[in-house]
Design a protein around this motif. Structure first.
Motif, PDB file in Angstrom:
ATOM      1  N   TYR A 194     -11.070  15.104 -10.983  1.00  0.00           N
ATOM      2  CA  TYR A 194     -10.087  14.044 -11.210  1.00  0.00           C
ATOM      3  C   TYR A 194      -8.844  14.251 -10.358  1.00  0.00           C
ATOM      4  N   GLN A 195      -8.421  15.491 -10.207  1.00  0.00           N
ATOM      5  CA  GLN A 195      -7.211  15.770  -9.445  1.00  0.00           C
ATOM      6  C   GLN A 195      -7.324  15.360  -7.976  1.00  0.00           C
ATOM      7  N   LEU A 196      -8.564  15.175  -7.507  1.00  0.00           N
ATOM      8  CA  LEU A 196      -8.756  14.711  -6.127  1.00  0.00           C
ATOM      9  C   LEU A 196      -8.218  13.298  -5.928  1.00  0.00           C
ATOM     10  N   LEU A 197      -7.993  12.588  -7.028  1.00  0.00           N
ATOM     11  CA  LEU A 197      -7.459  11.232  -6.913  1.00  0.00           C
ATOM     12  C   LEU A 197      -6.101  11.239  -6.207  1.00  0.00           C
ATOM     13  N   SER A 198      -5.376  12.352  -6.302  1.00  0.00           N
ATOM     14  CA  SER A 198      -4.089  12.447  -5.608  1.00  0.00           C
ATOM     15  C   SER A 198      -4.271  12.370  -4.091  1.00  0.00           C
ATOM     16  N   LEU A 199      -5.441  12.828  -3.593  1.00  0.00           N
ATOM     17  CA  LEU A 199      -5.736  12.685  -2.165  1.00  0.00           C
ATOM     18  C   LEU A 199      -5.898  11.211  -1.805  1.00  0.00           C
ATOM     19  N   GLY A 200      -6.499  10.469  -2.733  1.00  0.00           N
ATOM     20  CA  GLY A 200      -6.626   9.030  -2.525  1.00  0.00           C
ATOM     21  C   GLY A 200      -5.267   8.355  -2.477  1.00  0.00           C
ATOM     22  N   THR A 201      -4.355   8.812  -3.336  1.00  0.00           N
ATOM     23  CA  THR A 201      -2.996   8.253  -3.337  1.00  0.00           C
ATOM     24  C   THR A 201      -2.309   8.500  -1.999  1.00  0.00           C
ATOM     25  N   GLU A 202      -2.476   9.701  -1.457  1.00  0.00           N
ATOM     26  CA  GLU A 202      -1.880  10.007  -0.162  1.00  0.00           C
ATOM     27  C   GLU A 202      -2.448   9.123   0.935  1.00  0.00           C
ATOM     28  N   LYS A 203      -3.753   8.822   0.843  1.00  0.00           N
ATOM     29  CA  LYS A 203      -4.362   7.951   1.848  1.00  0.00           C
ATOM     30  C   LYS A 203      -3.825   6.525   1.712  1.00  0.00           C
ATOM     31  N   LEU A 204      -3.615   6.065   0.476  1.00  0.00           N
ATOM     32  CA  LEU A 204      -3.010   4.753   0.278  1.00  0.00           C
ATOM     33  C   LEU A 204      -1.633   4.691   0.935  1.00  0.00           C
ATOM     34  N   LYS A 205      -0.854   5.751   0.739  1.00  0.00           N
ATOM     35  CA  LYS A 205       0.478   5.802   1.340  1.00  0.00           C
ATOM     36  C   LYS A 205       0.398   5.726   2.860  1.00  0.00           C
ATOM     37  N   GLN A 206      -0.594   6.411   3.440  1.00  0.00           N
ATOM     38  CA  GLN A 206      -0.760   6.390   4.896  1.00  0.00           C
ATOM     39  C   GLN A 206      -1.109   4.986   5.383  1.00  0.00           C
ATOM     40  N   ILE A 207      -1.992   4.310   4.648  1.00  0.00           N
ATOM     41  CA  ILE A 207      -2.382   2.945   5.030  1.00  0.00           C
ATOM     42  C   ILE A 207      -1.179   2.019   4.968  1.00  0.00           C
ATOM     43  N   ILE A 208      -0.402   2.132   3.887  1.00  0.00           N
ATOM     44  CA  ILE A 208       0.780   1.279   3.717  1.00  0.00           C
ATOM     45  C   ILE A 208       1.800   1.550   4.809  1.00  0.00           C
ATOM     46  N   GLU A 209       2.034   2.820   5.110  1.00  0.00           N
ATOM     47  CA  GLU A 209       3.008   3.170   6.139  1.00  0.00           C
ATOM     48  C   GLU A 209       2.574   2.649   7.507  1.00  0.00           C
ATOM     49  N   LYS A 210       1.284   2.736   7.794  1.00  0.00           N
ATOM     50  CA  LYS A 210       0.778   2.214   9.068  1.00  0.00           C
ATOM     51  C   LYS A 210       1.010   0.711   9.157  1.00  0.00           C
ATOM     52  N   LYS A 211       0.761   0.014   8.056  1.00  0.00           N
ATOM     53  CA  LYS A 211       1.003  -1.424   8.028  1.00  0.00           C
ATOM     54  C   LYS A 211       2.482  -1.729   8.250  1.00  0.00           C
ATOM     55  N   LYS A 212       3.345  -0.945   7.615  1.00  0.00           N
ATOM     56  CA  LYS A 212       4.775  -1.179   7.766  1.00  0.00           C
ATOM     57  C   LYS A 212       5.219  -1.003   9.218  1.00  0.00           C
ATOM     58  N   GLN A 213       4.650  -0.011   9.878  1.00  0.00           N
ATOM     59  CA  GLN A 213       4.997   0.208  11.280  1.00  0.00           C
ATOM     60  C   GLN A 213       4.555  -0.981  12.137  1.00  0.00           C
ATOM     61  N   GLU A 214       3.403  -1.554  11.800  1.00  0.00           N
ATOM     62  CA  GLU A 214       2.932  -2.747  12.511  1.00  0.00           C
ATOM     63  C   GLU A 214       3.855  -3.928  12.233  1.00  0.00           C
ATOM     64  N   TRP A 215       4.259  -4.084  10.964  1.00  0.00           N
ATOM     65  CA  TRP A 215       5.100  -5.217  10.580  1.00  0.00           C
ATOM     66  C   TRP A 215       6.492  -5.121  11.189  1.00  0.00           C
ATOM     67  N   LYS A 216       6.998  -3.891  11.369  1.00  0.00           N
ATOM     68  CA  LYS A 216       8.325  -3.738  11.956  1.00  0.00           C
ATOM     69  C   LYS A 216       8.377  -4.266  13.388  1.00  0.00           C
ATOM     70  N   LYS A 217       7.230  -4.324  14.029  1.00  0.00           N
ATOM     71  CA  LYS A 217       7.161  -4.825  15.400  1.00  0.00           C
ATOM     72  C   LYS A 217       7.139  -6.356  15.460  1.00  0.00           C
ATOM     73  N   GLN A 218       6.919  -6.980  14.317  1.00  0.00           N
ATOM     74  CA  GLN A 218       6.867  -8.442  14.276  1.00  0.00           C
ATOM     75  C   GLN A 218       8.277  -9.021  14.371  1.00  0.00           C
ATOM     76  N   LYS A 219       8.480  -9.950  15.263  1.00  0.00           N
ATOM     77  CA  LYS A 219       9.773 -10.581  15.428  1.00  0.00           C
ATOM     78  C   LYS A 219       9.638 -12.092  15.238  1.00  0.00           C
ATOM     79  N   ILE A 220      10.564 -12.647  14.505  1.00  0.00           N
ATOM     80  CA  ILE A 220      10.571 -14.089  14.283  1.00  0.00           C
ATOM     81  C   ILE A 220      10.956 -14.798  15.578  1.00  0.00           C
ATOM     82  N   GLN A 221      10.255 -15.853  15.873  1.00  0.00           N
ATOM     83  CA  GLN A 221      10.575 -16.651  17.055  1.00  0.00           C
ATOM     84  C   GLN A 221      11.765 -17.550  16.734  1.00  0.00           C
TER      85      GLN A 221
END
Length: 385
Positions: A202-229
């Protein structure tokens, strides 16, 4: 007291799982999304049962329920990690893979054909099959003899064998019939080991949480590059901002501002009021751009609520009129709702709106009517101050 199922682990997983709509909306995460919610919905009950039964069970039924809830925890966590492509630390060659049942395997000759001890995961599957008597026979484990089939007629929980010291761990005794030997065999598993195994997986679920954080952070980095026209027309600028928020799978009220700017006055009497209201929206666009490009969705939503808020007049029936106007005069309303919305708009005009704007429901479109209602409500509120 330290519980084997630390609820903070799945609560943290839930927090990050709900931190974005990406997992719900993007195709590559659909299976994870469905499993994740199934896991989270079940986990609270599973955690509660396991944590309430850390002491040796008093009956076979109690033990089997422990195995059921424990299996939900173990299997769901394992599948979540697989879907997230997280490497499981309990590999075949890792020493920790043999932490709970290795000595029991040696004592009971549960050895693989290559002379190695089966992993904790393999022993767990074996114990589960025997204790559930499902599919009523156990022939899958590779440490059994060729064509050997085993049956378990009964499970006896909370056993202290007479040949063990008085302070020995309480065990669960699994009685085994086998086609490979004539005698009845007893497999004694310390209950604490079973609880420990469930907890470790069960404690391995914390590894899943860390992976979720990585996915979210990667998305945020992509979104920061988006500029409104930034366009010459405020409407196009808002459309660009709205498109960006939709690409992030965020529901905002940006789309409600666009038709307010698109309204053209049907009657000359309303032209100045409409233009003044639209200018106020246009002056808010620079702040909207800042919220979108800084990924401040909460700030954006709060700001839009302030802009789009309708302060309802104080006379009796005003709240009902405003509600039916805005619910009836939209693209999703049926013909009956549309007609009733127009009726309430006409009533609102006669009760209050006539003081500030001119509304003619027979000539005007829905968006213009709603805009004039907004203007009238705003003027009425300012006049009452």
């Amino acid at each position: 007291m330290d519980y084997p199922i630390d609820e903070k682990i799945y609560q943290e997983f839930r927090k990050n799982f709900n931190a974005t709509n990406v997992f719900e909306c993007e195709r590559e995460y659909v299976e994870l999304y469905n499993l994740g919610y199934a896991l989270l919905d079940r986990m609270e009950k599973c955690a509660g049962y396991v944590n309430a039964h850390t002491m040796p069970p008093k009956s076979e039924e109690e033990f089997i329920l422990l195995m059921v809830y424990g299996s939900m925890v173990v299997d769901a966590t394992k599948l979540v990690l697989q879907l997230l492509k997280v490497e499981n630390p309990y590999t075949q060659d890792a020493q920790i893979t043999y932490s709970y049942f290795a000595d029991i395997c040696e004592e009971n000759s549960l050895i693989l054909s290559d002379g190695k001890i089966p992993t904790d995961d393999k022993v767990w599957e074996y114990l589960r099959s025997l204790s559930f008597a499902h599919p009523f026979k156990t022939s899958r484990p590779k440490f059994l003899e060729k064509d050997e089939i085993q049956y378990s007629p009964t499970v006896t929980p909370n056993v202290n064998p007479i040949f063990l010291p008085l302070n020995a761990e309480s065990t669960v005794d699994i009685m085994i019939y086998s086609t490979a030997f004539p005698d009845i065999k007893h497999l004694n598993i310390p209950y604490a080991r079973i609880i420990g195994y469930i907890s470790s997986r069960y404690q391995l679920l914390s590894l899943g949480t860390e992976k979720l954080k990585q996915i979210i952070e990667k998305k945020k980095q992509e979104w920061k590059k988006q500029k409104i026209q930034i366009s010459a027309t405020p409407i196009d600028t808002l459309k660009s901002a709205d498109a960006i928020m939709k690409s992030r799978h965020e529901d905002t009220r940006l789309c409600e501002l666009i038709p307010l700017l698109e309204v053209q006055s049907t009657l000359e009497e309303n032209r100045l009021q409409i233009r003044a209201y639209q200018s106020k929206i246009e002056s808010a666009i620079s702040q909207i751009v800042t919220f979108v490009e800084s990924l401040d969705t909460d700030g954006l939503n709060n700001y839009l609520e302030q802009i789009l808020q309708v302060t309802k007049p104080k006379y009796s029936g005003a709240d009902y009129q405003i509600q039916k106007i805005f619910s009836g005069l939209n693209q999703y309303a049926d013909e009956g709702e549309q007609m009733f919305g127009l009726k309430q708009a006409d009533a609102f005009y006669k009760d209050c709106g006539y003081k500030w704007v001119k509304i003619d429901v027979s000539q005007m479109g829905n968006e213009e009517i709603k805009l004039l209602v907004r203007i009238a409500c705003e003027q009425e509120a300012q006049n009452k101050k």
